[in-house]
Motif scaffolding. Sequence first.
Motif, PDB file in Angstrom:
ATOM      1  N   THR A  58      12.112  -0.847   5.304  1.00 39.59           N
ATOM      2  CA  THR A  58      12.317  -1.016   6.855  1.00 39.59           C
ATOM      3  C   THR A  58      11.069  -0.644   7.593  1.00 39.59           C
ATOM      4  O   THR A  58      11.012  -1.493   8.506  1.00 39.59           O
ATOM      5  N   GLN A  59      10.363   0.366   7.067  1.00 41.91           N
ATOM      6  CA  GLN A  59       9.100   0.801   8.010  1.00 41.91           C
ATOM      7  C   GLN A  59       8.012  -0.177   7.697  1.00 41.91           C
ATOM      8  O   GLN A  59       7.102  -0.574   8.675  1.00 41.91           O
ATOM      9  N   ILE A  60       8.039  -0.979   6.620  1.00 40.14           N
ATOM     10  CA  ILE A  60       6.915  -1.962   6.173  1.00 40.14           C
ATOM     11  C   ILE A  60       7.116  -3.304   7.296  1.00 40.14           C
ATOM     12  O   ILE A  60       6.436  -3.870   7.593  1.00 40.14           O
ATOM     13  N   GLU A  67       5.661  -3.436  15.361  1.00 42.31           N
ATOM     14  CA  GLU A  67       6.378  -2.287  16.005  1.00 42.31           C
ATOM     15  C   GLU A  67       6.160  -1.141  15.674  1.00 42.31           C
ATOM     16  O   GLU A  67       5.655  -0.726  14.524  1.00 42.31           O
ATOM     17  N   PRO A  68       6.510  -0.077  16.444  1.00 47.74           N
ATOM     18  CA  PRO A  68       5.829   1.299  16.081  1.00 47.74           C
ATOM     19  C   PRO A  68       6.764   1.844  14.979  1.00 47.74           C
ATOM     20  O   PRO A  68       8.084   1.736  15.083  1.00 47.74           O
ATOM     21  N   LEU A  69       6.055   2.623  14.351  1.00 46.35           N
ATOM     22  CA  LEU A  69       6.783   3.132  12.795  1.00 46.35           C
ATOM     23  C   LEU A  69       7.654   4.623  13.459  1.00 46.35           C
ATOM     24  O   LEU A  69       7.171   5.187  14.370  1.00 46.35           O
ATOM     25  N   ASP A  70       8.675   4.831  12.936  1.00 46.30           N
ATOM     26  CA  ASP A  70       9.427   6.258  12.957  1.00 46.30           C
ATOM     27  C   ASP A  70       8.668   7.079  12.372  1.00 46.30           C
ATOM     28  O   ASP A  70       8.284   6.771  11.153  1.00 46.30           O
ATOM     29  N   THR A  71       8.507   8.434  12.657  1.00 47.31           N
ATOM     30  CA  THR A  71       7.865   9.350  11.975  1.00 47.31           C
ATOM     31  C   THR A  71       8.833  10.146  11.115  1.00 47.31           C
ATOM     32  O   THR A  71       8.441  10.627  10.093  1.00 47.31           O
ATOM     33  N   PHE A  81      13.650  12.597   6.257  1.00 49.22           N
ATOM     34  CA  PHE A  81      12.524  11.607   5.970  1.00 49.22           C
ATOM     35  C   PHE A  81      11.358  11.576   6.825  1.00 49.22           C
ATOM     36  O   PHE A  81      11.467  11.257   7.860  1.00 49.22           O
ATOM     37  N   PHE A  82      10.105  11.731   6.230  1.00 45.98           N
ATOM     38  CA  PHE A  82       8.773  11.787   6.952  1.00 45.98           C
ATOM     39  C   PHE A  82       8.063  10.477   6.366  1.00 45.98           C
ATOM     40  O   PHE A  82       7.757  10.476   5.369  1.00 45.98           O
ATOM     41  N   VAL A  83       7.729   9.554   7.466  1.00 46.36           N
ATOM     42  CA  VAL A  83       6.956   8.472   7.265  1.00 46.36           C
ATOM     43  C   VAL A  83       5.642   8.782   7.698  1.00 46.36           C
ATOM     44  O   VAL A  83       5.343   9.173   8.657  1.00 46.36           O
ATOM     45  N   GLU A  84       4.805   8.496   6.599  1.00 44.14           N
ATOM     46  CA  GLU A  84       3.231   8.636   6.784  1.00 44.14           C
ATOM     47  C   GLU A  84       2.597   7.377   6.621  1.00 44.14           C
ATOM     48  O   GLU A  84       2.907   6.695   5.593  1.00 44.14           O
ATOM     49  N   ILE A  85       1.351   7.175   7.128  1.00 47.00           N
ATOM     50  CA  ILE A  85       0.494   6.197   7.055  1.00 47.00           C
ATOM     51  C   ILE A  85      -0.648   6.475   6.103  1.00 47.00           C
ATOM     52  O   ILE A  85      -1.400   7.639   6.467  1.00 47.00           O
ATOM     53  N   GLU A  86      -1.091   6.144   4.909  1.00 46.74           N
ATOM     54  CA  GLU A  86      -2.252   6.281   4.211  1.00 46.74           C
ATOM     55  C   GLU A  86      -3.422   5.617   4.857  1.00 46.74           C
ATOM     56  O   GLU A  86      -3.202   4.108   5.019  1.00 46.74           O
ATOM     57  N   ARG A 108       7.687  11.871  -3.140  1.00 47.06           N
ATOM     58  CA  ARG A 108       6.820  10.821  -2.055  1.00 47.06           C
ATOM     59  C   ARG A 108       6.957   9.395  -2.710  1.00 47.06           C
ATOM     60  O   ARG A 108       6.687   9.233  -3.846  1.00 47.06           O
ATOM     61  N   ILE A 109       7.362   8.480  -1.925  1.00 46.27           N
ATOM     62  CA  ILE A 109       7.498   7.154  -2.332  1.00 46.27           C
ATOM     63  C   ILE A 109       6.268   6.449  -1.265  1.00 46.27           C
ATOM     64  O   ILE A 109       6.419   6.292  -0.358  1.00 46.27           O
ATOM     65  N   CYS A 110       5.570   5.766  -2.164  1.00 48.12           N
ATOM     66  CA  CYS A 110       4.603   4.837  -1.283  1.00 48.12           C
ATOM     67  C   CYS A 110       4.567   3.281  -1.822  1.00 48.12           C
ATOM     68  O   CYS A 110       4.822   3.029  -2.969  1.00 48.12           O
ATOM     69  N   ARG A 111       4.141   2.376  -0.869  1.00 48.86           N
ATOM     70  CA  ARG A 111       3.654   1.177  -1.169  1.00 48.86           C
ATOM     71  C   ARG A 111       2.596   0.653  -0.516  1.00 48.86           C
ATOM     72  O   ARG A 111       2.291   0.865   0.903  1.00 48.86           O
ATOM     73  N   THR A 112       1.374   0.028  -1.059  1.00 49.99           N
ATOM     74  CA  THR A 112       0.446  -0.528  -0.455  1.00 49.99           C
ATOM     75  C   THR A 112       0.667  -1.645   0.354  1.00 49.99           C
ATOM     76  O   THR A 112       1.810  -2.577   0.198  1.00 49.99           O
ATOM     77  N   ILE A 113       0.050  -1.927   1.676  1.00 48.47           N
ATOM     78  CA  ILE A 113       0.130  -2.801   2.385  1.00 48.47           C
ATOM     79  C   ILE A 113      -0.948  -3.889   2.249  1.00 48.47           C
ATOM     80  O   ILE A 113      -2.019  -3.644   2.134  1.00 48.47           O
ATOM     81  N   ALA A 114      -0.431  -5.384   2.265  1.00 49.12           N
ATOM     82  CA  ALA A 114      -1.411  -6.308   2.046  1.00 49.12           C
ATOM     83  C   ALA A 114      -2.093  -6.848   3.313  1.00 49.12           C
ATOM     84  O   ALA A 114      -1.091  -7.130   4.295  1.00 49.12           O
ATOM     85  N   GLU A 115      -3.333  -6.950   3.748  1.00 46.67           N
ATOM     86  CA  GLU A 115      -3.791  -7.490   4.802  1.00 46.67           C
ATOM     87  C   GLU A 115      -3.236  -8.920   5.138  1.00 46.67           C
ATOM     88  O   GLU A 115      -3.193  -9.788   4.082  1.00 46.67           O
ATOM     89  N   LYS A 116      -2.971  -9.242   6.381  1.00 47.44           N
ATOM     90  CA  LYS A 116      -2.705 -10.811   6.360  1.00 47.44           C
ATOM     91  C   LYS A 116      -3.931 -11.574   6.435  1.00 47.44           C
ATOM     92  O   LYS A 116      -5.054 -11.158   7.059  1.00 47.44           O
TER      93      LYS A 116
END
Length: 116
Positions: A58-60, A67-71, A81-86, A108-116
């Motif tokens: 959902t945050q991705i 949209e703003p992310l929930d912290t 649950f704490f949402v963090e930006i790497e 901790r569960i992370c996913r990388t973000i692909a740039e557009k």
Amino acid sequence: MRNKVQLNRQAGSIYLEMLLSLFVWLTILCSLIPAFFHLTISRKALLLENEANHILTTQIAKWYLKEPLDTVIEGEGTIKFFVEIEREMEEIRGICVRYQGWIKKEKRICRTIAEK
């Protein structure tokens, strides 16, 4: 006299059978209860991980929609649950969700973000 002795032997036999059946039931319960608790704890850990993955997805989606992310997100029960930006050198590398597991171990569960 002979009938009285036979009755005493039968009464002793009943007590012995009851004691033996009690030990059999206790043995069965002592082997099943720990297995049941292990399955219950494993099930709760999987539910937490599933909820964390759902929150991360959902945050991705929010990030891609600008949209703003929930912290902090309240989960079911008392779990937060704490949402963090790497970040790596001022660039956003991924989004992570951090939470407290059932064994009081932080996960901790992370996913990388692909740039557009």
